[in-house]
Design a protein around this motif. Sequence first.
Motif, PDB file in Angstrom:
ATOM      1  N   ASP A  55       0.826  -1.184  -0.037  1.00  0.00           N
ATOM      2  CA  ASP A  55      -0.019  -0.004   0.033  1.00  0.00           C
ATOM      3  C   ASP A  55       0.987   1.395   0.007  1.00  0.00           C
ATOM      4  O   ASP A  55       1.906   1.374   0.885  1.00  0.00           O
ATOM      5  CB  ASP A  55      -0.792  -0.122   1.190  1.00  0.00           C
ATOM      6  CG  ASP A  55      -2.015  -1.114   1.193  1.00  0.00           C
ATOM      7  OD1 ASP A  55      -2.194  -1.631   0.169  1.00  0.00           O
ATOM      8  OD2 ASP A  55      -2.551  -1.397   2.176  1.00  0.00           O
ATOM      9  N   SER A  56       0.467   2.358  -0.978  1.00  0.00           N
ATOM     10  CA  SER A  56       1.440   3.560  -1.107  1.00  0.00           C
ATOM     11  C   SER A  56       0.519   4.769  -0.775  1.00  0.00           C
ATOM     12  O   SER A  56      -0.890   4.703  -0.990  1.00  0.00           O
ATOM     13  CB  SER A  56       2.218   3.289  -2.354  1.00  0.00           C
ATOM     14  OG  SER A  56       2.796   2.041  -2.262  1.00  0.00           O
ATOM     15  N   ASN A  57       1.246   5.981  -0.851  1.00  0.00           N
ATOM     16  CA  ASN A  57       0.443   7.143  -0.860  1.00  0.00           C
ATOM     17  C   ASN A  57       1.035   8.129  -1.728  1.00  0.00           C
ATOM     18  O   ASN A  57       2.320   8.220  -1.897  1.00  0.00           O
ATOM     19  CB  ASN A  57       0.511   7.702   0.702  1.00  0.00           C
ATOM     20  CG  ASN A  57      -0.012   6.731   1.662  1.00  0.00           C
ATOM     21  OD1 ASN A  57      -1.595   6.660   1.789  1.00  0.00           O
ATOM     22  ND2 ASN A  57       0.508   6.039   2.276  1.00  0.00           N
ATOM     23  N   ILE A  58       0.355   8.880  -1.917  1.00  0.00           N
ATOM     24  CA  ILE A  58       0.898  10.387  -3.138  1.00  0.00           C
ATOM     25  C   ILE A  58      -0.090  11.480  -2.480  1.00  0.00           C
ATOM     26  O   ILE A  58      -1.126  11.423  -2.805  1.00  0.00           O
ATOM     27  CB  ILE A  58       0.648  10.248  -4.511  1.00  0.00           C
ATOM     28  CG1 ILE A  58       1.343   8.906  -5.058  1.00  0.00           C
ATOM     29  CG2 ILE A  58       0.967  11.323  -5.249  1.00  0.00           C
ATOM     30  CD1 ILE A  58       1.501   8.736  -6.505  1.00  0.00           C
ATOM     31  N   SER A 106      -0.704  18.827 -10.013  1.00  0.00           N
ATOM     32  CA  SER A 106      -1.439  17.484 -10.497  1.00  0.00           C
ATOM     33  C   SER A 106      -0.771  16.501 -10.412  1.00  0.00           C
ATOM     34  O   SER A 106       0.690  16.298 -10.209  1.00  0.00           O
ATOM     35  CB  SER A 106      -1.671  17.929 -12.023  1.00  0.00           C
ATOM     36  OG  SER A 106      -0.622  17.930 -12.927  1.00  0.00           O
ATOM     37  N   VAL A 107      -1.375  15.232 -10.369  1.00  0.00           N
ATOM     38  CA  VAL A 107      -0.686  14.070 -10.161  1.00  0.00           C
ATOM     39  C   VAL A 107      -1.111  13.021 -11.610  1.00  0.00           C
ATOM     40  O   VAL A 107      -2.197  12.821 -11.923  1.00  0.00           O
ATOM     41  CB  VAL A 107      -1.132  13.124  -9.070  1.00  0.00           C
ATOM     42  CG1 VAL A 107      -0.494  11.642  -8.946  1.00  0.00           C
ATOM     43  CG2 VAL A 107      -0.987  13.779  -7.737  1.00  0.00           C
ATOM     44  N   ASN A 108       0.047  12.485 -12.382  1.00  0.00           N
ATOM     45  CA  ASN A 108      -0.322  12.107 -13.463  1.00  0.00           C
ATOM     46  C   ASN A 108       0.583  10.623 -13.434  1.00  0.00           C
ATOM     47  O   ASN A 108       1.839  10.706 -13.155  1.00  0.00           O
ATOM     48  CB  ASN A 108       0.215  12.794 -14.789  1.00  0.00           C
ATOM     49  CG  ASN A 108      -0.333  14.043 -14.877  1.00  0.00           C
ATOM     50  OD1 ASN A 108      -1.845  14.109 -14.893  1.00  0.00           O
ATOM     51  ND2 ASN A 108       0.335  15.218 -15.056  1.00  0.00           N
ATOM     52  N   ILE A 109      -0.225   9.538 -13.496  1.00  0.00           N
ATOM     53  CA  ILE A 109       0.493   7.859 -13.719  1.00  0.00           C
ATOM     54  C   ILE A 109       0.289   7.571 -15.017  1.00  0.00           C
ATOM     55  O   ILE A 109      -1.083   7.366 -15.305  1.00  0.00           O
ATOM     56  CB  ILE A 109      -0.134   7.477 -12.401  1.00  0.00           C
ATOM     57  CG1 ILE A 109       0.389   7.965 -11.168  1.00  0.00           C
ATOM     58  CG2 ILE A 109       0.838   6.034 -12.489  1.00  0.00           C
ATOM     59  CD1 ILE A 109      -0.285   7.217  -9.902  1.00  0.00           C
ATOM     60  N   LEU A 128      -3.528   2.177  -3.709  1.00  0.00           N
ATOM     61  CA  LEU A 128      -2.469   3.302  -3.979  1.00  0.00           C
ATOM     62  C   LEU A 128      -3.769   4.578  -3.396  1.00  0.00           C
ATOM     63  O   LEU A 128      -4.603   5.004  -4.192  1.00  0.00           O
ATOM     64  CB  LEU A 128      -2.010   3.888  -5.466  1.00  0.00           C
ATOM     65  CG  LEU A 128      -1.399   5.142  -5.616  1.00  0.00           C
ATOM     66  CD1 LEU A 128      -0.425   5.233  -4.511  1.00  0.00           C
ATOM     67  CD2 LEU A 128      -0.925   5.248  -7.139  1.00  0.00           C
ATOM     68  N   LYS A 129      -3.331   5.339  -2.252  1.00  0.00           N
ATOM     69  CA  LYS A 129      -4.172   6.437  -2.164  1.00  0.00           C
ATOM     70  C   LYS A 129      -3.546   7.994  -2.891  1.00  0.00           C
ATOM     71  O   LYS A 129      -2.312   8.271  -2.484  1.00  0.00           O
ATOM     72  CB  LYS A 129      -4.125   6.793  -0.525  1.00  0.00           C
ATOM     73  CG  LYS A 129      -4.934   5.502   0.117  1.00  0.00           C
ATOM     74  CD  LYS A 129      -5.269   5.567   1.699  1.00  0.00           C
ATOM     75  CE  LYS A 129      -5.903   4.523   2.058  1.00  0.00           C
ATOM     76  NZ  LYS A 129      -6.075   4.854   3.590  1.00  0.00           N
ATOM     77  N   VAL A 130      -4.474   8.445  -3.258  1.00  0.00           N
ATOM     78  CA  VAL A 130      -3.813   9.731  -4.173  1.00  0.00           C
ATOM     79  C   VAL A 130      -4.757  10.900  -3.721  1.00  0.00           C
ATOM     80  O   VAL A 130      -6.026  10.760  -3.693  1.00  0.00           O
ATOM     81  CB  VAL A 130      -3.858   9.524  -5.453  1.00  0.00           C
ATOM     82  CG1 VAL A 130      -3.140  10.973  -6.181  1.00  0.00           C
ATOM     83  CG2 VAL A 130      -3.033   8.334  -5.870  1.00  0.00           C
ATOM     84  N   HIS A 131      -4.227  11.772  -2.939  1.00  0.00           N
ATOM     85  CA  HIS A 131      -4.941  13.151  -2.554  1.00  0.00           C
ATOM     86  C   HIS A 131      -4.342  14.252  -3.052  1.00  0.00           C
ATOM     87  O   HIS A 131      -3.011  14.576  -3.080  1.00  0.00           O
ATOM     88  CB  HIS A 131      -4.864  13.294  -1.007  1.00  0.00           C
ATOM     89  CG  HIS A 131      -5.711  14.477  -0.266  1.00  0.00           C
ATOM     90  ND1 HIS A 131      -5.199  15.052   0.607  1.00  0.00           N
ATOM     91  CD2 HIS A 131      -6.667  15.067  -0.910  1.00  0.00           C
ATOM     92  CE1 HIS A 131      -5.997  16.231   0.930  1.00  0.00           C
ATOM     93  NE2 HIS A 131      -6.835  16.050  -0.326  1.00  0.00           N
ATOM     94  N   CYS A 132      -5.105  15.008  -3.764  1.00  0.00           N
ATOM     95  CA  CYS A 132      -4.608  16.337  -4.401  1.00  0.00           C
ATOM     96  C   CYS A 132      -5.516  17.442  -4.100  1.00  0.00           C
ATOM     97  O   CYS A 132      -6.661  17.278  -4.327  1.00  0.00           O
ATOM     98  CB  CYS A 132      -4.672  16.075  -5.860  1.00  0.00           C
ATOM     99  SG  CYS A 132      -3.786  17.132  -6.958  1.00  0.00           S
ATOM    100  N   SER A 133      -4.938  18.380  -3.486  1.00  0.00           N
ATOM    101  CA  SER A 133      -5.649  19.627  -3.028  1.00  0.00           C
ATOM    102  C   SER A 133      -6.025  20.668  -4.021  1.00  0.00           C
ATOM    103  O   SER A 133      -7.278  20.972  -4.152  1.00  0.00           O
ATOM    104  CB  SER A 133      -4.859  20.383  -1.914  1.00  0.00           C
ATOM    105  OG  SER A 133      -4.526  19.486  -0.734  1.00  0.00           O
ATOM    106  N   MET A 134      -4.922  20.836  -4.835  1.00  0.00           N
ATOM    107  CA  MET A 134      -5.292  21.772  -5.906  1.00  0.00           C
ATOM    108  C   MET A 134      -4.734  21.388  -7.128  1.00  0.00           C
ATOM    109  O   MET A 134      -3.571  21.598  -7.312  1.00  0.00           O
ATOM    110  CB  MET A 134      -4.895  23.101  -5.788  1.00  0.00           C
ATOM    111  CG  MET A 134      -5.476  23.824  -4.259  1.00  0.00           C
ATOM    112  SD  MET A 134      -4.850  25.635  -3.975  1.00  0.00           S
ATOM    113  CE  MET A 134      -5.246  26.555  -5.454  1.00  0.00           C
ATOM    114  N   GLY A 135      -5.435  20.673  -7.990  1.00  0.00           N
ATOM    115  CA  GLY A 135      -4.936  20.067  -9.297  1.00  0.00           C
ATOM    116  C   GLY A 135      -5.678  18.708  -9.577  1.00  0.00           C
ATOM    117  O   GLY A 135      -6.615  18.251  -8.963  1.00  0.00           O
ATOM    118  N   SER A 136      -5.467  18.361 -10.805  1.00  0.00           N
ATOM    119  CA  SER A 136      -6.162  17.002 -11.212  1.00  0.00           C
ATOM    120  C   SER A 136      -5.403  15.776 -10.898  1.00  0.00           C
ATOM    121  O   SER A 136      -4.148  15.777 -10.812  1.00  0.00           O
ATOM    122  CB  SER A 136      -6.256  17.102 -12.718  1.00  0.00           C
ATOM    123  OG  SER A 136      -5.157  17.349 -13.515  1.00  0.00           O
TER     124      SER A 136
END
Length: 436
Positions: free
Chosen positions: A382-385, A391-394, A424-432
């Motif tokens: 399990d991982s986190n971003i 933004s977060v792009n995978i 995979l938990k991805v949290h983005c405050s301001m961005g896509s």
Amino acid sequence: MSEISKRLVKFRRDSGLSQEEVAEKLNVSRQTVSKWETGQSTPDFDKIAPLCELYNISTDELLRGVADEKAKKVDDDDDDDDDDDDDDFDFGRKCHNCRRQRREKNPATIIYDCIKTTLALITTVIFLTVSFATHAWYKTWMIWLIFAVVISIVKLIFVAAGANIDDEYCEKCHKKVGSRGLKIFGLIMGIISLIVVAAICASFLLPGKLFSGLRSGTSKTVQYDESHEIEFKTLKISSRAGDVNVKNVRSDKARVIIYSEESDGYRVNTYDDILDVNLMDDSCSGFACIGYKAPVIEVYLPEDYAERIVITNNFGDITVGNFEKASMDITEDMGKVKIESGKDIKTHNSMGSIEIEEVTGSLDVDASMGSVEIDTLKITEDSNINASMGSVNIKHADDIYVESKTDMGSSNVRDNDRNSKVTLKVHCSMGSINVR
């Protein structure tokens, strides 16, 4: 015309008010005020106190024409050309009334207060954002010094334009409190002060990374170049400024090269299974970056290196090569982080982007101000971003479940495997968030 009516006319004129304004403040008609001043009638008892307060006089002065003796005994130095204090007292009373009236109806004061409040809010946002991003609280307080100077300049511009925003300036007493020449002199001195403060802040506050265009490049002077046996389990690199490059090579030894213009600005030690590389050369600041050559740390490791890589850098880029079996812990304050591959990767970047080509174990990413770009995810744990502003792009994720959350932005996750044991938990405050 009675003596009271004469005094009412005099007090109203001294206060700079019209009959309409007096009537509005006392909730009577203009005709009523006119009758008081022409002697056709006298003010009602309940209007005596409001009149005295409006004209800043005592009841004896209104009804009997006798001023308060205590008020007339002014101990301050006389500001006019004669030696008595009567004109000063009368002048002070007029200015007091003028200031009170201006605060009630002058639109320039409202505009100035709005500008001041808006700049204060903007300064607060900038101060908190930069402080949390750079952790340089001991420097960022100077932003408020710039705010104070800017507000002073705005005030001087208003005064030079003829707007009455200062309590010590009014139409009836402007000759006593200042002159046009003094205003122009104050405006010029304010502008000069602003330029000086801005130059000082640019030289000592802003990090050299923001002035990278003024640099002459990186240093080519070799201060250290030695090889080390792979007897350590942790490669630890600490740098205050400059780029850090860790590359994989076909060799059975580790090689450390330090480029710097400072001959004693580094330390390389081996202790407790740690190879410690410490670069203490400070970053350039502001205009000191002109002609500045940034230091560089280059470390060459065997391509099968499978231990830990720990890097901390304040200003500059971090580049790590292909180490599929190694674990990494990378902290960057201001600059770009680029990793080719690693097993377990933990990285934090306060201001700058994070680029990772491949992860095969676990991932823990924290980006305060900057985007996160990942080519291939093959995580087994399990991982986190977490991205605050960016933004977060995978591009490719193998058999994992992505739990995404955005506060301000869109989320687009394709082929999400809800049956996967890895999340995979991805949290983005301001961005896509985009996962393909």
